[in-house]
Design a protein around this motif. Structure first.
Motif, PDB file in Angstrom:
ATOM      1  N   ILE A 178      10.659   1.428 -13.315  1.00  0.00           N
ATOM      2  CA  ILE A 178      10.775   2.488 -12.304  1.00  0.00           C
ATOM      3  C   ILE A 178       9.377   2.874 -11.823  1.00  0.00           C
ATOM      4  O   ILE A 178       9.134   3.012 -10.618  1.00  0.00           O
ATOM      5  CB  ILE A 178      11.514   3.719 -12.884  1.00  0.00           C
ATOM      6  N   VAL A 179       8.460   3.012 -12.766  1.00  0.00           N
ATOM      7  CA  VAL A 179       7.094   3.402 -12.404  1.00  0.00           C
ATOM      8  C   VAL A 179       6.432   2.291 -11.580  1.00  0.00           C
ATOM      9  O   VAL A 179       5.872   2.545 -10.508  1.00  0.00           O
ATOM     10  CB  VAL A 179       6.270   3.708 -13.684  1.00  0.00           C
ATOM     11  N   ILE A 180       6.527   1.038 -12.068  1.00  0.00           N
ATOM     12  CA  ILE A 180       5.824  -0.064 -11.390  1.00  0.00           C
ATOM     13  C   ILE A 180       6.332  -0.243  -9.948  1.00  0.00           C
ATOM     14  O   ILE A 180       5.572  -0.168  -8.994  1.00  0.00           O
ATOM     15  CB  ILE A 180       5.978  -1.380 -12.192  1.00  0.00           C
ATOM     16  N   TYR A 181       7.647  -0.475  -9.825  1.00  0.00           N
ATOM     17  CA  TYR A 181       8.191  -0.734  -8.480  1.00  0.00           C
ATOM     18  C   TYR A 181       8.164   0.544  -7.640  1.00  0.00           C
ATOM     19  O   TYR A 181       7.917   0.494  -6.435  1.00  0.00           O
ATOM     20  CB  TYR A 181       9.607  -1.303  -8.566  1.00  0.00           C
ATOM     21  N   GLY A 182       8.405   1.669  -8.300  1.00  0.00           N
ATOM     22  CA  GLY A 182       8.387   2.948  -7.598  1.00  0.00           C
ATOM     23  C   GLY A 182       7.020   3.233  -7.000  1.00  0.00           C
ATOM     24  O   GLY A 182       6.922   3.695  -5.858  1.00  0.00           O
ATOM     25  N   LEU A 183       5.964   2.936  -7.759  1.00  0.00           N
ATOM     26  CA  LEU A 183       4.607   3.211  -7.267  1.00  0.00           C
ATOM     27  C   LEU A 183       4.286   2.358  -6.037  1.00  0.00           C
ATOM     28  O   LEU A 183       3.717   2.853  -5.069  1.00  0.00           O
ATOM     29  CB  LEU A 183       3.573   2.928  -8.368  1.00  0.00           C
ATOM     30  N   VAL A 184       4.664   1.071  -6.108  1.00  0.00           N
ATOM     31  CA  VAL A 184       4.373   0.193  -4.967  1.00  0.00           C
ATOM     32  C   VAL A 184       5.158   0.647  -3.737  1.00  0.00           C
ATOM     33  O   VAL A 184       4.614   0.737  -2.632  1.00  0.00           O
ATOM     34  CB  VAL A 184       4.702  -1.288  -5.309  1.00  0.00           C
ATOM     35  N   ILE A 185       6.447   0.963  -3.960  1.00  0.00           N
ATOM     36  CA  ILE A 185       7.261   1.412  -2.819  1.00  0.00           C
ATOM     37  C   ILE A 185       6.725   2.740  -2.273  1.00  0.00           C
ATOM     38  O   ILE A 185       6.610   2.922  -1.057  1.00  0.00           O
ATOM     39  CB  ILE A 185       8.756   1.526  -3.234  1.00  0.00           C
ATOM     40  N   ALA A 186       6.367   3.633  -3.177  1.00  0.00           N
ATOM     41  CA  ALA A 186       5.798   4.913  -2.733  1.00  0.00           C
ATOM     42  C   ALA A 186       4.513   4.665  -1.953  1.00  0.00           C
ATOM     43  O   ALA A 186       4.260   5.323  -0.925  1.00  0.00           O
ATOM     44  CB  ALA A 186       5.526   5.800  -3.947  1.00  0.00           C
ATOM     45  N   GLY A 187       3.716   3.695  -2.424  1.00  0.00           N
ATOM     46  CA  GLY A 187       2.463   3.361  -1.739  1.00  0.00           C
ATOM     47  C   GLY A 187       2.718   2.898  -0.318  1.00  0.00           C
ATOM     48  O   GLY A 187       1.983   3.260   0.611  1.00  0.00           O
ATOM     49  N   LEU A 188       3.783   2.125  -0.129  1.00  0.00           N
ATOM     50  CA  LEU A 188       4.116   1.629   1.213  1.00  0.00           C
ATOM     51  C   LEU A 188       4.411   2.781   2.177  1.00  0.00           C
ATOM     52  O   LEU A 188       4.138   2.691   3.370  1.00  0.00           O
ATOM     53  CB  LEU A 188       5.328   0.698   1.146  1.00  0.00           C
ATOM     54  N   PHE A 189       4.996   3.844   1.610  1.00  0.00           N
ATOM     55  CA  PHE A 189       5.332   4.988   2.466  1.00  0.00           C
ATOM     56  C   PHE A 189       4.180   5.985   2.576  1.00  0.00           C
ATOM     57  O   PHE A 189       3.899   6.505   3.641  1.00  0.00           O
ATOM     58  CB  PHE A 189       6.580   5.707   1.914  1.00  0.00           C
ATOM     59  N   LEU A 190       3.513   6.225   1.435  1.00  0.00           N
ATOM     60  CA  LEU A 190       2.519   7.301   1.416  1.00  0.00           C
ATOM     61  C   LEU A 190       1.103   6.815   1.761  1.00  0.00           C
ATOM     62  O   LEU A 190       0.321   7.559   2.319  1.00  0.00           O
ATOM     63  CB  LEU A 190       2.519   7.984   0.032  1.00  0.00           C
ATOM     64  N   LEU A 191       0.785   5.596   1.358  1.00  0.00           N
ATOM     65  CA  LEU A 191      -0.559   5.059   1.659  1.00  0.00           C
ATOM     66  C   LEU A 191      -0.410   3.845   2.562  1.00  0.00           C
ATOM     67  O   LEU A 191      -0.854   2.735   2.239  1.00  0.00           O
ATOM     68  CB  LEU A 191      -1.283   4.675   0.344  1.00  0.00           C
ATOM     69  N   GLU A 192       0.234   4.086   3.661  1.00  0.00           N
ATOM     70  CA  GLU A 192       0.576   3.011   4.590  1.00  0.00           C
ATOM     71  C   GLU A 192      -0.640   2.152   4.966  1.00  0.00           C
ATOM     72  O   GLU A 192      -0.565   0.924   4.993  1.00  0.00           O
ATOM     73  CB  GLU A 192       1.162   3.649   5.854  1.00  0.00           C
ATOM     74  N   ASP A 193      -1.760   2.822   5.226  1.00  0.00           N
ATOM     75  CA  ASP A 193      -2.956   2.096   5.684  1.00  0.00           C
ATOM     76  C   ASP A 193      -3.478   1.120   4.643  1.00  0.00           C
ATOM     77  O   ASP A 193      -4.112   0.122   4.962  1.00  0.00           O
ATOM     78  CB  ASP A 193      -4.076   3.085   6.044  1.00  0.00           C
ATOM     79  N   TRP A 194      -3.238   1.425   3.394  1.00  0.00           N
ATOM     80  CA  TRP A 194      -3.698   0.548   2.305  1.00  0.00           C
ATOM     81  C   TRP A 194      -2.700  -0.569   2.014  1.00  0.00           C
ATOM     82  O   TRP A 194      -3.067  -1.720   1.874  1.00  0.00           O
ATOM     83  CB  TRP A 194      -3.885   1.373   1.025  1.00  0.00           C
ATOM     84  N   PHE A 195      -1.466  -0.155   1.857  1.00  0.00           N
ATOM     85  CA  PHE A 195      -0.468  -1.102   1.360  1.00  0.00           C
ATOM     86  C   PHE A 195       0.062  -2.058   2.427  1.00  0.00           C
ATOM     87  O   PHE A 195       0.293  -3.228   2.147  1.00  0.00           O
ATOM     88  CB  PHE A 195       0.707  -0.338   0.697  1.00  0.00           C
ATOM     89  N   TRP A 196       0.287  -1.524   3.643  1.00  0.00           N
ATOM     90  CA  TRP A 196       0.845  -2.381   4.690  1.00  0.00           C
ATOM     91  C   TRP A 196      -0.011  -3.632   4.912  1.00  0.00           C
ATOM     92  O   TRP A 196       0.524  -4.743   4.869  1.00  0.00           O
ATOM     93  CB  TRP A 196       1.011  -1.597   6.012  1.00  0.00           C
ATOM     94  N   PRO A 197      -1.309  -3.490   5.127  1.00  0.00           N
ATOM     95  CA  PRO A 197      -2.106  -4.709   5.396  1.00  0.00           C
ATOM     96  C   PRO A 197      -2.007  -5.739   4.278  1.00  0.00           C
ATOM     97  O   PRO A 197      -1.951  -6.936   4.541  1.00  0.00           O
ATOM     98  CB  PRO A 197      -3.539  -4.166   5.504  1.00  0.00           C
ATOM     99  N   VAL A 198      -1.962  -5.236   3.024  1.00  0.00           N
ATOM    100  CA  VAL A 198      -1.894  -6.172   1.889  1.00  0.00           C
ATOM    101  C   VAL A 198      -0.629  -7.013   1.969  1.00  0.00           C
ATOM    102  O   VAL A 198      -0.663  -8.252   1.875  1.00  0.00           O
ATOM    103  CB  VAL A 198      -1.949  -5.403   0.535  1.00  0.00           C
ATOM    104  N   PHE A 199       0.508  -6.339   2.157  1.00  0.00           N
ATOM    105  CA  PHE A 199       1.773  -7.074   2.132  1.00  0.00           C
ATOM    106  C   PHE A 199       2.026  -7.856   3.430  1.00  0.00           C
ATOM    107  O   PHE A 199       2.670  -8.906   3.409  1.00  0.00           O
ATOM    108  CB  PHE A 199       2.933  -6.119   1.811  1.00  0.00           C
ATOM    109  N   VAL A 200       1.516  -7.323   4.527  1.00  0.00           N
ATOM    110  CA  VAL A 200       1.622  -8.080   5.787  1.00  0.00           C
ATOM    111  C   VAL A 200       0.824  -9.383   5.637  1.00  0.00           C
ATOM    112  O   VAL A 200       1.292 -10.469   6.025  1.00  0.00           O
ATOM    113  CB  VAL A 200       1.094  -7.239   6.981  1.00  0.00           C
ATOM    114  N   THR A 201      -0.348  -9.284   5.033  1.00  0.00           N
ATOM    115  CA  THR A 201      -1.169 -10.488   4.804  1.00  0.00           C
ATOM    116  C   THR A 201      -0.441 -11.461   3.881  1.00  0.00           C
ATOM    117  O   THR A 201      -0.494 -12.679   4.081  1.00  0.00           O
ATOM    118  CB  THR A 201      -2.534 -10.086   4.183  1.00  0.00           C
ATOM    119  N   LEU A 202       0.232 -10.888   2.885  1.00  0.00           N
ATOM    120  CA  LEU A 202       0.984 -11.755   1.953  1.00  0.00           C
ATOM    121  C   LEU A 202       2.040 -12.562   2.725  1.00  0.00           C
ATOM    122  O   LEU A 202       2.134 -13.788   2.566  1.00  0.00           O
ATOM    123  CB  LEU A 202       1.673 -10.898   0.877  1.00  0.00           C
ATOM    124  N   GLY A 203       2.796 -11.876   3.578  1.00  0.00           N
ATOM    125  CA  GLY A 203       3.801 -12.556   4.396  1.00  0.00           C
ATOM    126  C   GLY A 203       3.159 -13.599   5.292  1.00  0.00           C
ATOM    127  O   GLY A 203       3.686 -14.714   5.449  1.00  0.00           O
TER     128      GLY A 203
END
Lengths: 494, 239
Positions: A178-203
């Protein structure tokens, strides 16, 4: 390689299981339901590309997929928790042989990654990659994308295995995923500027340079493998070496059940089994946890606000605990079945005690749903109707397993004593979980809410009031299969 | 007391039990001996209706064990750990078993006094769960639970297993005493030929499911014949 011999033994263990014949039939049914699921995923694989293009015009769909892959991983883990068996194998016979410890654990891990379930997500990803990656990077690009995604699912399979093993050690580890996946998902919503580029690059990398990314993914897989193996090793060996601490001053007798005579004595026995044995306790806590999670989702989010999902969540709240616990009836008792069988009709009293006790436990769900009722999201009549329906109908279905369970489930050993559930148990469990949900949804569409509640209540009440009759019927049918079941239970006793 | 007629049980091709006729009378202390795989435990399981016979029947006090459960009230048995509820403390287990036979807690406590020396202060009052106990103490709990309600028929599979020498002597003595004082029928299986010959009034020798020898204590060659059988077997295996 010795690992292949160990895997062969594991296969033989399943094949020579007393439940194997039943497993074959249920496996076919499970494969059919898997096929339906695959069709569902195919549909999403085709629908997602235009949807993503419409919602996120600045990105290619595979970029958005990269961003959403965390949700797939989280959902994958959630589904595994619902339906996959915890890792287990008969490990004791190998421990003293001159086989490296790592190789024994490898066997468990190879078993986890070769599960056909890992292939299911490909039904989503293949059509998706065909539509979105093919025009830009050709067929090899599609294959690279799919291969990278598949390795990520295998990593997820290993992580699931680790979570389950840690949960065997302490139920508190349920918080880890819950913590691991929850943190990443929360990051996508709360720290959009950080997380979005990482995962967009992954795709983007999976699509544009899939074959170059694959070795990187494999390296990550190997690293995760090594970490998970280390954890597994420590859990397995601590279980093998465990010596139970004396339970001095910690022995509750539940004397309040004494007033119920023989029935009370068996209720006490059931309570003691639930509290004093790790596997039973963990099963109970899992049920409670599921209730709390779904109550929380209903209370604090809109995820289950539409009718179908709302019914799903509510049905789950009322039936989860009972289904988890009662589906193991006789499997847990298999550990001391002879003690019960050489005493007159004690088995009937035992299953009665189990039923009444779980009707009482289900009231916990009723209490926990009260905040949702007070919030005004659900009518109390629906909750009460579901409670009665669960006790009278769902339990009547799930308790049929008393007749068919003929494989002993260890009370305490979790990983080192072999499989925990059987295909038949899984099928009846899924039936008891989903069929009422479907029926209620259909009734909700066809009839007014009050009428549906009345139907649920009446059918539940009929089930509860006639429980004496159907429990005796279960007991009589068990007796007809007695020798067959006893043989199986005895043969699979740890 | 016990009548066995045309009783057969096969596991695949292997004959586990094949007994044409056997009567065990009230008050007899019967020892069942035989090498591994002779069918001793299978015979016990058939007598206790825990296994389905291929043919034949077992009656206890005229009751067919398959057709009625009435024999359970007067029978006590301990075969293996499957007869123990190991997440209970011994006291809880004894009270539970006692209740199944309609005994009040006070009756159980009083009955346990009889086993005080046998328990040697390691069973009662320790607040340990049965599963945390040594194999020997688990064996003691099993034996006591089978005898708790003073059954008219007592069946014990390998009662001397796991026990220290002192406890083995206790078991031997109190089985003899129990049989004499209550007139109960006691059937034990054992690989300890010395104790079996010593304590039993009758010894049945099983080989591959067949009853090959039925000797009473008063028979002249009671001990000799049994000893000769096992020595001969050992010689055959050796050569």
């Amino acid at each position: 390689m010795i690992e292949f011999d160990l895997l062969k033994h594991k296969r033989l263990e399943a094949k020579r299981n007393p439940m194997y014949e039943g497993n074959k039939v249920t496996k076919i049914i499970l494969y059919i339901s898997g096929l339906l699921w695959a069709v569902y995923l195919l549909m999403f694989g085709v629908l997602f590309p235009p949807l993503f293009t419409e919602l996120f015009p600045a990105y290619e769909p595979y970029h958005v997929f990269g961003n959403g892959v965390v949700f797939i991983w989280a959902l994958d883990i959630f589904i595994r928790f619902l339906y996959q068996k915890p890792p287990s194998a008969q490990l004791k016979p190998y421990i003293l042989l001159p086989i490296g410890k790592n190789r024994i654990i490898n066997m468990l891990m190879i078993d986890a990654i070769r599960s056909p379930y890992n292939l299911v997500w490909l039904f989503l990803v293949f059509p998706f990659a065909f539509i979105t990656v093919l025009p830009f990077y050709g067929f090899m690009g599609v294959l690279g994308f799919v291969a990278c995604f598949y390795v990520s699912i295998l990593i997820n399979a290993l992580l699931y295995m680790m979570f389950r093993s840690l949960m065997a050690k302490s139920f508190a580890y349920v918080l880890l995923p819950i913590v691991i996946y929850g943190l990443v998902i929360a990051g996508l919503f709360l720290l959009e500027d950080w997380f979005w580029p990482v995962f967009v690059t992954l795709g983007d990398l999976w699509a544009s340079s899939g074959w170059l990314m694959l070795p990187v993914m494999i390296v990550v897989f190997i690293l995760v493998w090594l970490v998970v193996r280390k954890v597994e090793l420590s859990v397995v060996y601590s279980e093998l070496a465990s010596v139970e601490k004396p339970t001095k001053d910690n022995v509750t007798d539940y004397t309040f059940f004494d007033r119920l005579g023989d029935l009370g004595e068996y209720m006490k026995l059931e309570m003691k089994m639930d509290v004093r044995n790790k596997n039973v306790r963990n099963a109970f806590l899992t049920g409670l946890f599921a209730i709390v999670v779904f109550v929380g989702l209903l209370l604090f989010t809109d995820m289950y606000s539409d009718g179908f999902m709302n019914t799903f969540a509510l049905s789950y709240i009322f039936s989860a605990l009972g289904i988890i616990m009662l589906s193991k009836t006789m499997s847990f008792e298999g550990n001391y079945i002879d003690c019960l069988m050489i005493r007159k009709v004690s088995l009937l009293t035992l299953i009665k005690a189990k039923y009444y006790l779980h009707c009482m436990f289900s009231a916990i769900a009723l209490l926990l749903t009260l905040p949702i009722v007070f919030k005004g999201d659900i009518a109390f009549s629906r909750c009460f109707a579901l409670y009665v329906f669960n006790c009278g109908v769902v339990f009547a279905v799930i308790m049929q397993l008393v007749v068919y369970n003929k494989k002993t489930t260890p009370l305490n050993d979790t990983i080192v004593k072999g499989g925990m559930t059987t295909g038949l148990a899984e099928m009846i469990t899924m039936g008891a979980l989903f069929l009422p949900m479907l029926v209620i949804n259909i009734l909700d569409v066809l009839l007014p809410l009050v009428v549906v509640d009345a139907i649920l209540m009446v059918s539940g009440l009929v089930g509860m009031l006639t429980s004496g009759l159907w429990l005796r019927n279960i007991y009589n049918r068990f007796n007809r299969r007695k020798y067959q079941n006893l043989e199986g239970l005895r043969a699979t006793r740890p | 007391m016990i009548e066995i007629r045309n009783l057969t049980k096969y596991f695949g091709e292997k004959c586990a039990v094949n007994i044409d006729s056997l009567d065990i009378n009230d008050g007899e202390l019967v020892g069942l001996v035989g090498n591994n795989g002779a069918g001793k435990t299978t015979l016990f399981r058939l007598m206790l209706d825990l296994l389905k016979a291929d043919s034949g029947d077992v009656t206890i006090d005229g009751i067919d064990v398959v057709k009625s459960e009435d024999w359970k009230q007067t029978t006590g048995a301990f075969v293996d750990s499957g007869f123990l509820i190991d997440y209970l403390t011994p006291e809880e287990f004894f009270y539970f078993i006692g209740k199944a036979y309609g005994m009040a807690k006070a009756d159980v406590d009083e009955r346990l006094l009889y086993f005080n020396d046998f328990m040697n202060g390691e069973i009662i009052g320790t607040k340990k769960l049965i599963r945390s106990m040594s194999m020997g103490n688990k064996q003691k709990v099993g034996i006591i639970s089978a005898m708790l309600h003073s059954p008219k028929l007592l069946i014990l599979d390998e009662p001397f297993n796991f026990l220290d020498p002192t406890s083995q002597i206790y078991v031997k003595d109190f089985l003899d005493e129990y049989c004499r004082s209550t007139g109960a029928t006691v059937i034990i299986s054992s690989h300890n030929l010395g104790y079996t010959i010593d304590v039993c009034t009758r010894v049945l020798l099983l080989e591959s499911g067949l009853l090959v020898c039925d000797k009473h204590k008063e028979d002249e060659d009671f001990e000799q014949q049994l000893n000769d059988y096992f020595i001969k077997k050992a010689d055959v295996q050796h050569t």
